[in-house]
Design a protein around this motif. Structure first.
Motif, PDB file in Angstrom:
ATOM      1  N   SER A 157     -57.520   3.629  14.220  1.00  0.00           N
ATOM      2  CA  SER A 157     -56.278   3.002  14.679  1.00  0.00           C
ATOM      3  C   SER A 157     -55.438   2.567  13.484  1.00  0.00           C
ATOM      4  O   SER A 157     -54.213   2.683  13.508  1.00  0.00           O
ATOM      5  CB  SER A 157     -56.576   1.830  15.600  1.00  0.00           C
ATOM      6  OG  SER A 157     -57.088   0.757  14.868  1.00  0.00           O
ATOM      7  N   VAL A 162     -55.446   3.998  10.533  1.00  0.00           N
ATOM      8  CA  VAL A 162     -54.862   5.212   9.942  1.00  0.00           C
ATOM      9  C   VAL A 162     -53.652   5.659  10.753  1.00  0.00           C
ATOM     10  O   VAL A 162     -52.596   5.979  10.194  1.00  0.00           O
ATOM     11  CB  VAL A 162     -55.926   6.339   9.891  1.00  0.00           C
ATOM     12  CG1 VAL A 162     -55.271   7.674   9.575  1.00  0.00           C
ATOM     13  CG2 VAL A 162     -56.970   6.029   8.853  1.00  0.00           C
ATOM     14  N   LEU A 163     -53.819   5.625  12.083  1.00  0.00           N
ATOM     15  CA  LEU A 163     -52.700   6.063  12.934  1.00  0.00           C
ATOM     16  C   LEU A 163     -51.507   5.135  12.784  1.00  0.00           C
ATOM     17  O   LEU A 163     -50.360   5.585  12.682  1.00  0.00           O
ATOM     18  CB  LEU A 163     -53.142   6.118  14.399  1.00  0.00           C
ATOM     19  CG  LEU A 163     -54.104   7.246  14.755  1.00  0.00           C
ATOM     20  CD1 LEU A 163     -54.474   7.186  16.217  1.00  0.00           C
ATOM     21  CD2 LEU A 163     -53.477   8.591  14.434  1.00  0.00           C
ATOM     22  N   ARG A 213     -49.888   5.776   9.520  1.00  0.00           N
ATOM     23  CA  ARG A 213     -49.095   7.008   9.553  1.00  0.00           C
ATOM     24  C   ARG A 213     -47.792   6.764  10.302  1.00  0.00           C
ATOM     25  O   ARG A 213     -46.726   7.192   9.883  1.00  0.00           O
ATOM     26  CB  ARG A 213     -49.894   8.115  10.232  1.00  0.00           C
ATOM     27  CG  ARG A 213     -49.127   9.408  10.290  1.00  0.00           C
ATOM     28  CD  ARG A 213     -49.977  10.527  10.790  1.00  0.00           C
ATOM     29  NE  ARG A 213     -51.248  10.581  10.097  1.00  0.00           N
ATOM     30  CZ  ARG A 213     -52.369  10.960  10.663  1.00  0.00           C
ATOM     31  NH1 ARG A 213     -52.377  11.294  11.917  1.00  0.00           N
ATOM     32  NH2 ARG A 213     -53.484  10.976   9.970  1.00  0.00           N
TER      33      ARG A 213
END
Lengths: 78, 191, 250
Positions: free
Chosen positions: B60, B62-63, B66
């Motif tokens: 989560s 990382v998302l 991003r």
């Protein structure tokens, strides 16, 4: 002798139980066919209904699996 | 054997165990159930711990990272786009100015050239007019002269002819006759 | 009786042999703590999940590698499913749903490796998972809604005379849920593997060997699809039941 008759009955029963799979096939075919005709009429709404499609398929297919299970039970467990 | 199994099938668990022993469905071998359930629970708990402690927070984050980067990049792109638009506007403005300047210079030059030209044309016109006047005067002189000459010649010829014919012509009547003729010629002879 | 399915043609059908649970070390009875081949494959499933979701994402790359994108896809897939079906307040239970999904999908695909063992083909395994969902959802429903959870069985949109009848049907269908939920998964997986095995047994007859090979390949492709679809269905049904617990009103 009696055992042979029981075994024969079990095998016949297993074969008969497999007919239930045909019903499941008809059900799944009907669901997917109706989904497809609906999706072709209104493609924009199709994407949101794929979850419902799979739930419907799962419910319908479960009964085919039940009949398969009955066949297996007759073959191996009785 | 089958009879026993069939009878025992009524008592589910026992029968299934017997069935498994003779190669029936291993799924219905209830003697393995505690083992399966125990290890399944262990597995599920381990998977749950792996997911909640390690995997899910990491994925989560990382998302989210991003997403943040994408948002930032989009904002930066938007800014750059605005800048590019400004630059384009400035360029267009400069271009328009340069064009106007060029037009002004061209107009000025054209006006100057026009003035020079007009002056030159006027001068040339004057000269031409002067020359034309001169030429017309010369032509008029020549014409007058020619008329006089014609009169003289005509008088002479007329006197000679009269003399040859044996007449005696007085100068005055000859002159009058010639003049009358010449007037007729002038009236008709001009195209 | 399966052992007696052997006939004079030399064909041997043992479609159920592959599901046999045996102790991994030595012989003897299977106690509750015995490490069996099933335990081994459960452990491998845990390892695969660990590699996929933890080691695969360890670089935290902004532009994901292949393994990392698989992990992110799985995450996004289940997250969106929970969000769509249950709603925002269902996201609290997302880790449980994800646990079930990852375990089932990884086990299903591991089971497709030849010579491996399919943990999800065992009814004991799926029944426990289905009961976890069933009991958990029922308790959650009563905790969240109190006695109002019983409104789930009282179809308020139906005519009043029909409601008691419908309520009985609803109660029965509610209690059948874990049965169909678990047997669907185990039955599908078991059926697929058994059919592959039956096709493979026909390879002993030289005349039909190419056909049997073709059948095995086709069924394998089918089972790949089934492996994913059944995991998906199990998960989405979990979400649907969860939604019923959170919003019992029809």
């Amino acid at each position: 002798m009696e055992g042979d008759i029981v075994q024969m009955g079990a095998y016949i029963g297993a074969g008969l139980a497999c007919m239930g799979m045909g019903g499941a096939a008809v059900g799944v075919g009907s669901i997917v066919g109706n989904y497809l005709s609906g999706a072709l009429r209104n493609p924009s709404a199709a994407q949101s209904q794929t979850a419902m499609l799979f739930i419907g398929i799962a419910f319908s297919e479960a009964f085919g699996i039940f009949s398969f299970l009955v066949a297996l039970l007759l073959m191996f467990a009785v | 054997m089958t009879t026993e199994a069939t009878e025992a099938a009524m008592a589910a668990g026992h029968a299934a165990g017997a069935a498994a022993e003779k190669g029936g469905m291993p799924q219905l071998d209830f003697s393995t159930f505690p083992n399966q359930i125990f290890w399944l629970l262990v597995t599920l708990v381990v998977v749950y711990l792996i997911l909640t402690k390690l995997a899910l927070p990491r994925i989560s984050s990382v998302l989210a990272e991003r997403q943040g980067t994408i948002t930032n990049d989009l904002a930066a792109a938007e800014e750059l786009k605005l800048k590019a638009q400004e630059a384009e506007e400035a360029y267009n403005k400069a271009l328009a100015e340069a064009r106007a300047e060029a037009q002004r210079i061209a107009a000025e030059t054209r006006a100057a050239i026009q003035a020079d030209l007009d002056k030159a044309i006027a001068k040339a016109d004057d000269e031409i007019a002067a020359k034309t006047a001169q030429a017309q005067k010369a032509i008029a002189e020549i014409r007058a002269h020619a008329l006089e000459s014609v009169q003289e010649v005509a008088k002479d010829v007329a006197r000679e002819i009269v003399a040859v014919l044996g007449g005696k012509a007085d100068a005055r009547s000859i002159t009058a006759a010639v003049k009358a003729h010449l007037k007729d010629l002038k009236g008709e002879g001009r195209p | 009786m399966a052992a007696e399915a052997e006939s004079e043609t030399g064909l041997v059908f043992h479609p159920m042999e592959q599901f046999k649970i045996e102790p991994l070390f030595g012989e003897g009875p299977i106690h509750w703590y015995t490490i069996t081949n099933q335990t081994l494959w459960m452990g491998i499933a845990v390892l695969v999940i660990f590699l996929l979701l933890v080691v695969g994402t360890s670089r935290r790359a902004l532009v994901p590698s292949r393994i990392q994108s698989i992990g992110e896809l799985a995450y996004g897939f289940i997250y969106r499913m929970v969000e769509d079906v249950v709603g925002k307040e269902g996201l609290k239970y997302f880790p449980y749903v994800m646990t079930l999904f990852m375990f089932i999908v990884v086990s299903n695909f591991l089971g497709l490796i030849p010579m491996s063992f399919t943990t999800t083909s065992h009814i004991a395994v799926t029944v426990v998972m289905a009961l976890l969902v069933f009991v958990g959802v029922t308790i959650l429903g009563f905790v969240k809604n109190g006695i109002g959870f019983l409104k789930l069985f009282w179809v308020s949109s139906a005519p009043l005379a029909l409601r008691p009848v419908l309520a009985i049907i609803e109660v029965i269908s509610y209690f059948v849920r874990p049965v169909s939920h678990s047997i669907r998964l185990a039955g599908n997986i078991m059926a697929g593997h058994a059919v592959i095995k039956v096709f493979a047994a026909f390879a002993a007859l030289l005349a039909v060997a190419p056909l049997s090979l073709l059948g095995v390949v086709a069924m394998f492709g089918m089972d790949m699809l089934v492996a994913f679809v059944q995991a998906y269905v199990f998960t989405i049904l979990t979400c649907v039941y969860l939604k019923d617990a959170l919003h019992p009103a029809h």
